[in-house]
Design a protein around this motif. Sequence first.
Motif, short mmCIF file in Angstrom:
data_model
loop_
_atom_site.label_atom_id
_atom_site.label_comp_id
_atom_site.label_asym_id
_atom_site.label_seq_id
_atom_site.Cartn_x
_atom_site.Cartn_y
_atom_site.Cartn_z
N GLU A 19 -17.46 -30.31 -9.65
CA GLU A 19 -18.50 -31.33 -9.53
C GLU A 19 -19.77 -30.83 -8.84
OE1 GLU A 19 -16.78 -34.72 -7.64
OE2 GLU A 19 -15.18 -34.88 -9.10
N ASP A 61 -23.02 -30.79 -11.05
CA ASP A 61 -23.41 -32.15 -11.41
C ASP A 61 -24.12 -32.84 -10.25
OD1 ASP A 61 -22.37 -31.91 -13.94
OD2 ASP A 61 -20.43 -32.77 -13.39
N LYS A 62 -23.59 -32.63 -9.05
CA LYS A 62 -24.22 -33.22 -7.86
C LYS A 62 -25.60 -32.62 -7.62
CE LYS A 62 -19.99 -34.45 -5.45
NZ LYS A 62 -19.13 -34.18 -4.29
#
Length: 93
Positions: free
Chosen positions: A31, A34-35
């Motif tokens: 993730e 994406d962050k």
Amino acid sequence: TPKPSSAASDVYKRQVDWKHFLNIFDELNPEFFDKLNGNKDKLTELEIRVCAMIKFGFNTREIASILSITTRGVEQHRYRIKKKIQRENHATV
């Protein structure tokens, strides 16, 4: 001085190595990117590379060596990254 074909080969190898690094990094931190890319002010490709290396625990001197930039250049990227991320955090609060 290196021949143009040698220099182009070096650039290509670095790009392939970077893609391989990103694949491994993404498997370990699914993730993370994406962050980072959720910021209103998108990070540049080089800023994303710096973030990934910081996340892996590389110090400023190591990052500079890997990216073939000065330590001051790494420090400037860190500063810009912080500004962009802080701006996004203030906008969502």
